[in-house]
Design a protein around this motif. Structure first.
Motif, mmCIF file in Angstrom:
data_model
loop_
_atom_site.group_PDB
_atom_site.id
_atom_site.type_symbol
_atom_site.label_atom_id
_atom_site.label_comp_id
_atom_site.label_asym_id
_atom_site.label_seq_id
_atom_site.Cartn_x
_atom_site.Cartn_y
_atom_site.Cartn_z
ATOM 1 N N PHE A 206 0.823 -1.204 0.000
ATOM 2 C CA PHE A 206 0.000 0.000 0.000
ATOM 3 C C PHE A 206 0.864 1.264 0.000
ATOM 4 O O PHE A 206 0.365 2.354 -0.275
ATOM 5 C CB PHE A 206 -0.924 0.008 1.229
ATOM 6 C CG PHE A 206 -1.996 1.055 1.161
ATOM 7 C CD1 PHE A 206 -3.083 0.907 0.316
ATOM 8 C CD2 PHE A 206 -1.918 2.214 1.925
ATOM 9 C CE1 PHE A 206 -4.074 1.880 0.241
ATOM 10 C CE2 PHE A 206 -2.899 3.194 1.857
ATOM 11 C CZ PHE A 206 -3.983 3.021 1.014
ATOM 12 N N THR B 113 -4.077 0.368 -6.163
ATOM 13 C CA THR B 113 -4.802 0.236 -4.893
ATOM 14 C C THR B 113 -5.794 -0.911 -4.962
ATOM 15 O O THR B 113 -5.907 -1.712 -4.024
ATOM 16 C CB THR B 113 -5.539 1.546 -4.552
ATOM 17 O OG1 THR B 113 -4.608 2.635 -4.525
ATOM 18 C CG2 THR B 113 -6.216 1.443 -3.192
ATOM 19 N N SER C 203 -11.002 2.206 -3.780
ATOM 20 C CA SER C 203 -9.701 2.404 -4.434
ATOM 21 C C SER C 203 -9.566 3.812 -4.994
ATOM 22 O O SER C 203 -8.458 4.346 -5.108
ATOM 23 C CB SER C 203 -9.509 1.381 -5.563
ATOM 24 O OG SER C 203 -9.570 0.066 -5.075
ATOM 25 N N GLY D 103 -7.497 6.035 -3.051
ATOM 26 C CA GLY D 103 -6.174 5.481 -2.754
ATOM 27 C C GLY D 103 -5.192 6.519 -2.242
ATOM 28 O O GLY D 103 -4.461 6.276 -1.285
#
Length: 980
Positions: free
Chosen positions: A674, A741, A877, A880
């Protein structure tokens, strides 16, 4: 004295005064309550003939009324009490029996006489004049007891063998038992009122903080609390309620040594030289009690001038196995403090949790009463206090009396030496102990019933209930008062009035509502009443023929039937799934509208933050300031109107890329993290390579036989369309970040028990959807497109304008023979791919955020819907950048706010409605406020719900968001200080 509500309140006020002054006893008070509530004819005639303002005259008449009652009526309550305090369920001395009826009249008469003597003694002590004849009788009684009672009654008495208690000592013990009962009941019933602090229109963090301190005060009798949160590194977080601050504290050797000596899941008292306490600020506490659990050291402090009593829950928790209650409260305090600092909160969910916590402490509070009774009796009797986890205690001792207090976890028994139930005083005292304990158990049952009742209304979107006690003071309010109801009925409510005891029905409602309430209460039934075309209902609470208070329930005109219909449909297996899906959709929309309305109502600052961009679109389309003709004649810069797909592909002009030379290496491991940062890549080839690597890692290149030359053309064509408008935020970097993401979320999902919901093909669809979700973005919002009557808005009928454009453009790029990465899919696979891609990209429509959130939140236990899950991952996402570590998150914020500022300026130039959250974003604390709203209301709940679904695998992301919120809050605080 007519029977309106004001008369009810006044009547019960008068009889309470009579009881407090010992002019009537408990039995007589109960008789008056029952007869008044049931409208006993003689009592009603007396009260109706009296002047409501003359309280002394009412008191005199009530006393005469009681004296004239037949003696058998006055004995009814005594018989009821004897039944409740039956000794048949308690193990007694073997073979000892007594005839309770033999002493009934004597005990009643002596008790009444003693209370009258005490009453006149109080008047004489206060210097009041009393009748000379009464004074003479009083002196004779005093002399009589002086002659027959050589023992000093004010000194503690321990009974010897064969001795009995003097009458006044016996009465003193009974009085102390009664006071103990009242004190414990008041302390542990008071928590229910604390939730009223959450029912104001706006609930700030300060409100939550005050509520938590009050809760710990009510339940633990402590003034402040601290938490040491132990981390895996060399530091720990310290929170102190005295300063309401969180700071990092190094873990030194002294802390480590003390930590090793602490017992987990036990209450302990900190020593004066505690290393933990030395880290706290000087707050002049006399004592600090701790609990070490869940890698947290909790500390509760009492003030220097107030030592905890031996019966306080913290002191008896180990003995009575109450650790779970204190642990749950501690974790609630900690998590609520942490969450309230970094997100907007739901007052109703906090109120719901308080009810659960409070009721567990109410159950535990019976042990506080037991300890209080033990402390009272031990000054007079020799007592052994026995405990067992068994439900039965075998008692065969002939030298003592045993009183057993049963509980599912710990059963307590008093073995009282030299108590003899053949003696009148001992028998009376024994009955009082049993009576108060059983009465307290009934109070606990009532609290459980009330809690269930309250929780139902807390979770109801359709009803608003006010509950009042018999004195007309507010006990419970189910939720913040909707503005429409408040306006229609002119309701005045301020939670700050709680402690001044001013929250009464006649202060909250206007005179018209008060009059209606008082006029209709006499029927003792539900009454439907209409006012301003809105309905409210009134209910008079009657328990065992005794008036207990009343409730007023308002009903909003919303479609509450939808939820009920859905529940009915769920129970029918034969019903059409399409019908059930339609009803479910209506239910979600209904709940979403309610949620959004409450969010804006309780948090006005949301409207001035970027979070408002995510509200349902119809709330954001403002009334146009120009006519349609004006808009048609407005010339927008050609660069701004560029929305069509270029007729000729431009990927030939992009830097050449040979994917055949690519192979995965160690640097690609970061793509699975991440912490990946697209801004670290300084060339377009490296960015293109990320797209290739994600598809390679997931096996999509081989599984779907994607030609490398087609993939190369597809990537470069997408880059061209992403960057065509030179957007600061909605560009190629953002597209790749969202794709990466989604790839990371799918990796975490695969390791959870729900990992099989999204199969490989749908994961492929999700990767391409996330890559193309913003392609061809205009750099403007849907609101701008609609207000400007752009080509896209006209083409897509104002519905998900940009999202439909992104989906269409992605498919158009794929249709280009040179860019067709789906060339080896069959027709059915292609149709499924296109359908899934459109669904995923439409899920990024910001105006559908709350509907998507509610849909995912209300998923069934056996949830297995790939479409909903893919859409939710796609939507999450899209945030992200906001979930990255603070230093990176603020860079993404800066980029998107540049776009907002450009749009705000353009809207002003063109005469379009300007969005308030886009104004003055160049001012740091203004932008910070907007970002706080966005992160608290939109981003954090979205991540939290997904993290919960994949077994808390996104905790680090949520921690990043919390850190970023605190960063922006510091900017806001600094800006506000500079303005002052």
């Amino acid at each position: 004295m007519n029977q309106q509500l004001g008369s009810y309140v006044k009547f019960f006020h008068i009889i309470r005064e009579l009881g407090d002054s010992n002019q009537i006893d408990v039995k007589q008070k109960q008789i008056l309550k029952v007869n008044f509530t049931t409208k006993e004819k003689k009592l009603m005639n007396i009260l109706n003939d009296l002047n409501d303002e003359d309280e002394e005259e009412i008191k005199y008449s009530l006393l005469n009324y009681l004296n004239e009652l037949p003696k058998e009526k006055q004995e009814i309550q005594r018989q009821m009490k004897r039944t409740r305090s039956s000794i048949t369920d308690v193990d007694l001395i073997k073979g000892v029996h007594y005839d309770e009826l033999k002493y009934t009249d004597t005990v009643a008469d002596m008790e009444k006489a003693l209370k009258l003597i005490t009453h006149f003694h109080s008047k004489l002590k206060d210097g009041q004049t009393i009748d000379p004849k009464v004074n003479e009788i009083y002196d004779n009684i005093h002399n009589l007891f002086s002659q027959t009672s050589p023992q000093n009654v004010n000194s503690p008495v321990l009974l010897g063998r064969g001795q009995s208690l003097p009458l006044d000592i016996n009465y003193q013990i009974e009085t102390e038992l009664s006071e103990a009962y009242k004190q414990v009941k008041f302390q542990f019933a008071n928590y229910m009122k604390s939730h009223l602090l959450l029912m104001d229109e706006t609930v700030s963090y300060n409100t939550i903080f005050s509520l938590l301190k009050e809760l710990s005060k009510n339940l633990l009798n402590c003034d402040n609390f601290s938490f040491f949160i132990l981390n895996s590194n060399k530091e720990m977080e310290l929170y102190q309620s005295k300063t309401d601050s969180i700071e990092q504290v190094p873990i030194d050797k002294s802390i480590n040594d003390e930590l090793e000596s602490l017992s987990e899941n036990k209450i302990f008292k900190f020593s004066n030289n505690s290393s933990f306490c030395s880290k706290l600020i000087q707050i002049n506490h006399l004592s600090s009690y701790g609990l070490y659990a869940n890698s947290v050291v909790f500390i509760y402090h009492s003030k220097q001038n107030k030592q905890l009593e031996s019966y306080d829950i913290l002191k008896i928790a180990n003995e009575y196995q109450l650790i779970d209650e204190i642990k749950n409260l501690s974790m609630f305090l900690l998590q609520t403090i942490q969450n309230a600092k970094v997100q907007f909160f739901s007052p109703l969910s906090i109120a719901d949790m308080i009810l659960d916590l409070g009721i567990s402490f109410v159950r535990a509070s019976k042990f506080v009463l037991i300890e209080k009774m033990y402390n009272i009796l031990i000054h007079t009797y020799k007592i052994d206090k026995l405990q067992t986890d068994q439900q039965e205690i075998q008692v065969w001792d002939t030298e003592s009396v045993y009183i057993v207090f049963k509980d599912q976890t710990v059963t307590v028994c008093f073995r009282i030496y030299q108590m003899n139930l053949l003696r009148q005083g001992d028998q009376r005292l024994y009955s009082e102990i049993k009576h108060f304990y059983e009465k307290y158990l009934r109070f606990i049952r009532e609290c459980f019933d009330k809690s269930a009742f309250y929780k139902f209304f807390l979770r109801s979107n359709d009803s608003l209930i006010f509950e009042f006690d018999k004195s007309g003071h507010l006990l419970f309010l189910s939720r913040p008062i909707p503005q429409l109801i408040k306006t229609n009925f002119n309701i005045q409510f301020n939670s700050l009035m709680i402690h001044s005891n001013l929250l009464s029905y006649n202060k909250i409602f206007d005179q018209s509502v008060v009059s209606n309430i008082e006029n209709y209460l006499q029927d003792h039934k539900w009454k439907m009443m209409k006012d301003n075309d809105k309905q409210y209902e009134i209910f008079l609470k009657i328990e065992e023929k005794t008036y207990k208070g009343f409730a007023v329930i308002f009903t909003e005109n919303i479609k509450g039937w939808v939820k009920e219909q859905f529940k009915q449909l769920e129970s029918g297996k034969q019903l059409d799934q399409k019908i059930k899906a339609k009803i479910r959709k209506q239910l979600i929309q209904h709940e979403t509208i309610n949620f959004v309305n409450k969010l804006e109502e309780n948090n006005p600052e949301v409207k001035d933050s970027v979070a408002s961009l995510y509200m349902p679109l119809q709330q954001l389309i403002l009334k146009r300031s120009k006519s349609i003709r004006d808009l048609q004649n407005t010339q927008i810069e050609p660069r701004m109107r560029k929305t069509e797909v270029p007729q000729k592909s431009k990927f030939q002009t992009i830097q050449e890329l040979d994917l055949n030379e690519f192979s995965l290496d160690n640097q690609d491991d970061l793509i699975d993290s991440f912490d990946f940062n697209i801004m670290d890549l300084n060339s377009q080839i490296k960015k293109h390579r990320v797209v290739w690597a994600i598809l390679k890692k997931n096996g999509h290149l081989d599984d779907y036989q994607i030609p490398y030359e087609n993939l190369q053309s597809f990537i470069k064509e997408m880059e061209y369309n992403y960057n065509i408008n030179n957007n600061p935020y909605h560009n190629y970097d953002h597209g790749i970040t969202v794709m990466q993401t989604a790839h990371y979320f799918c990796m975490e999902l695969a390791q959870s028990q729900n990992g099989n919901i999204i199969d490989n093909f749908n994961r492929f669809i999700l990767m391409i959807s996330s890559f193309g979700h913003d392609v061809g973005h205009t750099g403007r919002t849907n609101v701008f497109e609609i207000n400007s009557l752009s080509d896209l808005a006209i083409r897509y009928h104002d519905k998900s304008v940009l999202e439909q454009h992104h989906a269409a453009l992605t498919i158009q790029v794929i249709k280009n023979p040179q860019c067709n990465i789906l060339i080896n899919l069959n027709q059915q696979q292609f149709r499924n791919f296109r359908k899934g891609l459109i669904s995923n990209i439409l899920s990024t429509d910001m105006s559908e955020h709350f509907t998507l959130l509610k849909d995912f939140e209300n998923r069934p236990k056996d949830f297995n819907d790939c479409k909903i899950l893919s859409g939710y991952i796609m939507h999450t996402s899209d945030f992200g950048g906001a979930g990255k570590k603070t230093n990176l998150s603020i860079l993404w914020s800066s980029r998107v706010n540049q776009e907002f500022s450009i749009q705000y300026k353009l809207e002003g130039e063109l005469g379009y409605p300007q969005q308030s959250y886009m104004k003055d974003l160049h001012i740091p604390h203004i932008m910070a406020k907007s970002e706080i709203g966005f992160l608290k209301v939109i981003v954090r709940p979205c991540y939290a719900l997904l993290s919960e679904f994949i077994e808390d695998r996104l905790k680090h992301c949520i921690s990043n968001i919390d850190d970023t919120i605190q960063y922006w809050e510091k900017i806001v605080k600094k800006g506000e200080e500079q303005q002052q």
